[in-house]
Structure formats: C-alpha cells, structure tokens
Design a protein around this motif. Sequence first.
Motif, mmCIF file in Angstrom:
data_model
loop_
_atom_site.group_PDB
_atom_site.id
_atom_site.type_symbol
_atom_site.label_atom_id
_atom_site.label_comp_id
_atom_site.label_asym_id
_atom_site.label_seq_id
_atom_site.Cartn_x
_atom_site.Cartn_y
_atom_site.Cartn_z
ATOM 1 N N ASP A 21 0.777 -1.081 0.037
ATOM 2 C CA ASP A 21 -0.023 -0.032 -0.039
ATOM 3 C C ASP A 21 0.740 1.292 0.155
ATOM 4 O OD1 ASP A 21 -2.689 1.373 0.323
ATOM 5 O OD2 ASP A 21 -1.795 1.969 2.234
ATOM 6 N N GLY A 22 1.954 1.252 0.525
ATOM 7 C CA GLY A 22 2.926 2.406 0.650
ATOM 8 C C GLY A 22 3.520 2.707 -0.584
ATOM 9 N N TYR A 23 3.434 2.085 -1.762
ATOM 10 C CA TYR A 23 3.958 2.294 -2.731
ATOM 11 C C TYR A 23 2.854 3.247 -3.707
ATOM 12 C CZ TYR A 23 7.813 -0.621 -2.054
ATOM 13 O OH TYR A 23 8.774 -0.971 -1.206
ATOM 14 N N GLY A 24 1.870 3.416 -3.297
ATOM 15 C CA GLY A 24 0.698 4.102 -4.075
ATOM 16 C C GLY A 24 0.481 3.857 -5.557
ATOM 17 N N ASP A 25 0.348 4.818 -6.301
ATOM 18 C CA ASP A 25 0.028 4.469 -7.748
ATOM 19 C C ASP A 25 1.226 3.889 -8.491
ATOM 20 O OD1 ASP A 25 1.675 6.716 -8.107
ATOM 21 O OD2 ASP A 25 -0.048 7.964 -8.825
ATOM 22 N N ARG A 26 2.240 3.572 -8.008
ATOM 23 C CA ARG A 26 3.240 3.137 -8.404
ATOM 24 C C ARG A 26 3.076 1.532 -8.734
ATOM 25 N NH1 ARG A 26 8.666 4.104 -5.126
ATOM 26 N NH2 ARG A 26 9.416 2.670 -6.832
ATOM 27 N N MET A 27 1.849 0.860 -7.915
ATOM 28 C CA MET A 27 1.418 -0.448 -8.110
ATOM 29 C C MET A 27 0.162 -0.502 -8.897
ATOM 30 S SD MET A 27 3.727 -2.555 -6.674
ATOM 31 C CE MET A 27 2.503 -3.819 -6.915
ATOM 32 N N GLN A 28 0.035 -1.429 -9.671
ATOM 33 C CA GLN A 28 -1.471 -1.571 -10.055
ATOM 34 C C GLN A 28 -1.676 -3.035 -10.156
ATOM 35 O OE1 GLN A 28 -1.773 -0.437 -14.189
ATOM 36 N NE2 GLN A 28 -0.643 1.594 -14.080
ATOM 37 N N PHE A 29 -2.886 -3.633 -9.760
ATOM 38 C CA PHE A 29 -3.388 -4.998 -9.492
ATOM 39 C C PHE A 29 -4.421 -5.104 -10.521
ATOM 40 C CE2 PHE A 29 -1.612 -3.380 -5.629
ATOM 41 C CZ PHE A 29 -0.683 -4.003 -5.215
ATOM 42 N N TRP A 30 -4.328 -6.511 -11.036
ATOM 43 C CA TRP A 30 -5.194 -7.004 -11.778
ATOM 44 C C TRP A 30 -5.751 -8.314 -11.565
ATOM 45 C CZ3 TRP A 30 -5.802 -10.567 -16.001
ATOM 46 C CH2 TRP A 30 -6.526 -10.428 -17.076
ATOM 47 N N GLN A 31 -6.906 -8.493 -11.361
ATOM 48 C CA GLN A 31 -7.358 -9.964 -11.171
ATOM 49 C C GLN A 31 -7.735 -10.595 -12.460
ATOM 50 O OE1 GLN A 31 -10.984 -10.362 -8.669
ATOM 51 N NE2 GLN A 31 -10.636 -12.864 -8.571
ATOM 52 N N GLY A 32 -7.172 -11.875 -12.673
ATOM 53 C CA GLY A 32 -7.407 -12.627 -13.883
ATOM 54 C C GLY A 32 -6.303 -13.550 -14.238
ATOM 55 N N ASN A 33 -6.451 -14.105 -15.248
ATOM 56 C CA ASN A 33 -5.438 -15.367 -15.740
ATOM 57 C C ASN A 33 -4.297 -14.605 -16.610
ATOM 58 O OD1 ASN A 33 -4.068 -17.171 -17.062
ATOM 59 N ND2 ASN A 33 -5.749 -18.502 -17.070
ATOM 60 N N PHE A 34 -3.039 -14.673 -16.189
ATOM 61 C CA PHE A 34 -2.230 -13.881 -16.975
ATOM 62 C C PHE A 34 -2.116 -13.886 -18.386
ATOM 63 C CE2 PHE A 34 1.463 -17.044 -15.936
ATOM 64 C CZ PHE A 34 0.848 -18.133 -16.536
ATOM 65 N N ALA A 35 -2.844 -14.986 -18.903
ATOM 66 C CA ALA A 35 -2.968 -15.212 -20.528
ATOM 67 C C ALA A 35 -4.046 -14.351 -20.968
ATOM 68 C CB ALA A 35 -3.415 -16.805 -20.866
ATOM 69 N N ASP A 36 -4.813 -13.734 -20.171
ATOM 70 C CA ASP A 36 -5.911 -12.971 -20.858
ATOM 71 C C ASP A 36 -5.467 -11.418 -20.471
ATOM 72 O OD1 ASP A 36 -7.631 -15.104 -21.311
ATOM 73 O OD2 ASP A 36 -8.280 -15.123 -19.204
ATOM 74 N N TYR A 37 -4.496 -11.005 -19.914
ATOM 75 C CA TYR A 37 -4.068 -9.665 -19.751
ATOM 76 C C TYR A 37 -3.709 -9.118 -20.889
ATOM 77 C CZ TYR A 37 -1.354 -5.668 -17.544
ATOM 78 O OH TYR A 37 -1.010 -4.681 -17.369
ATOM 79 N N ASP A 38 -4.083 -7.704 -21.116
ATOM 80 C CA ASP A 38 -3.886 -6.689 -22.237
ATOM 81 C C ASP A 38 -3.218 -5.844 -21.483
ATOM 82 O OD1 ASP A 38 -3.603 -5.144 -24.213
ATOM 83 O OD2 ASP A 38 -6.020 -4.962 -24.801
ATOM 84 N N PRO A 39 -1.724 -5.432 -21.861
ATOM 85 C CA PRO A 39 -1.210 -4.437 -21.164
ATOM 86 C C PRO A 39 -1.635 -2.914 -21.979
ATOM 87 C CG PRO A 39 0.306 -5.567 -22.441
ATOM 88 C CD PRO A 39 -1.020 -6.149 -22.642
#
Length: 255
Positions: A21-39
């Motif tokens: 939490d301390g890293y703020g907006d430098r961290m993004q989180f996405w729930q799902g299968n990494f095969a379905d991720y779209d950057p």
Amino acid sequence: MQVVGIDRDQQALRAAQLRLDGYGDRMQFWQGNFADYDPGRMSFDGILADLGVNSNQLDQCDRGFSFRQEAPLDMRMDQRQTLTAAEIINSYSEAELADLFYQYGEERCSRRIARRILAKRPLQTTTQLAQVVAGAMPQPTKGKRKWRPIHPATRVFQALRIVVNQELQALKTFLETAPAWLKPTGRIVVISFHSLEDRIVKQQFRQHPDLQVITKKPIQATLLETTSNPRARSAKLRIAARRSGISPSKWDELA
C-alpha cells in the motif's frame, strides 16, 4: 518505476495490496489469468511469472488444494469460475479420469485409480478422494522397499488442479504473447514447479522468434534455501530476453 501485479485469486491480490500500500500508484493490480492480460500501450523491463500454488491456498483447508486436511473438492484459483474438482471426479467417465491423471499427473496407476473412483463416488472432500486413491495403489512386494517417496494422491491432486484451472493452456498462451510486452532486451523470468510446466517453458523460450534464452539450464534452489523453505525444492527458474539489434555474441555479457 511501475509494477503490475496479476493473480487469479482475489485473496492473494488483497494481501498484496495491503503489503504494498505504501507504494501508491506505482503499483497496479489486476485480477485474472495472465494469459488474458492486455497491457495496452505499456511495455515492461521485466516480467516474472511464478507458476506455483500460493502457500496460503495450500494452507487454507476450505480451498481444497491439499489432501492433508478435510475440505470440499474445489481447487479453483479464481472463485468466479464454475468448474470444480468435485464436478470432474463425480461426472467424468473412467476413461476420461484415467487419461487426465496420466497426462497431467504422470500417474502410472491412472486406470486403477479411475476404476476405484467410479466404484466409490460420489466423493465430496479432499480426504475422501485421497483415501480412495491410496486404496487403489498396488501393495509393494514383500521384502522390497516402497517405490513411492510421495503421498499416493499427490499426482492425482496435481492433475485435477491443472485441469480445473486450465494451467498448461494458459501458460502456453502467456508465453506466446508476453514477449511482445517487453522492451528490447527486457527479461522474462518463469518459475515452474513440475516437469510438465518446465518442459513448456523450455520449449517456448527456445522456439519463440523474439526471445533469446539466457539460462541454458534452469536455476534451482540451494540446500540453504530448501532448508528454510521446503516448498522451493522442486522450483526451476528459467530466463529469456527479448531480442533486439544486439549481436548474439553480446548476449553473454547481458546474462
């Protein structure tokens, strides 16, 4: 620097969000299968894929990943999906179960186990299934050592988990698409935990036209590491990098 964390398990993402939490907006989180991720337009200096089951998933009895405590036959990493291990065990035919255990668990007694399951089902809990599998195993010949160093149900549970979560197909899809997410010379690192995964990673790294293999042999945990973390004993780490205009002779300097 910005980091994107991906996981199919909502609980794992929540734990990561609290910890980071301390890293703020430098961290993004996405729930799902990494095969379905779209950057989108993002590209990365490095990608790390840890294919292991989260230790918390193994330790939480209600998730059904372990046969060491009684729990529903679930094994879903993403609780939003419908297919469970119970549905497979109680609805697949004898031939389908045997093929599943052999292909994804490399279980030599797959037909004996499948036949026993059909005779004993319905099965609803992890301990019920583990007992049925153990009961299907041939007894060792008198005077000879037992040939199984692991629990008899280990390979069956591995096979079920792989099929429930479509792990191998997701891994293949991820390894086909992820190199395009990398910047030139960016690294992709994959930690696998059994031979089926490692074989796919090895082949995909070698065959992908955009990748240069960095680790000719996988990196494995040292004795000190496995002493402090026994679950690391089967881990294999492989590294590849996205090709660029760099001469092949220079890759050893980058490794």
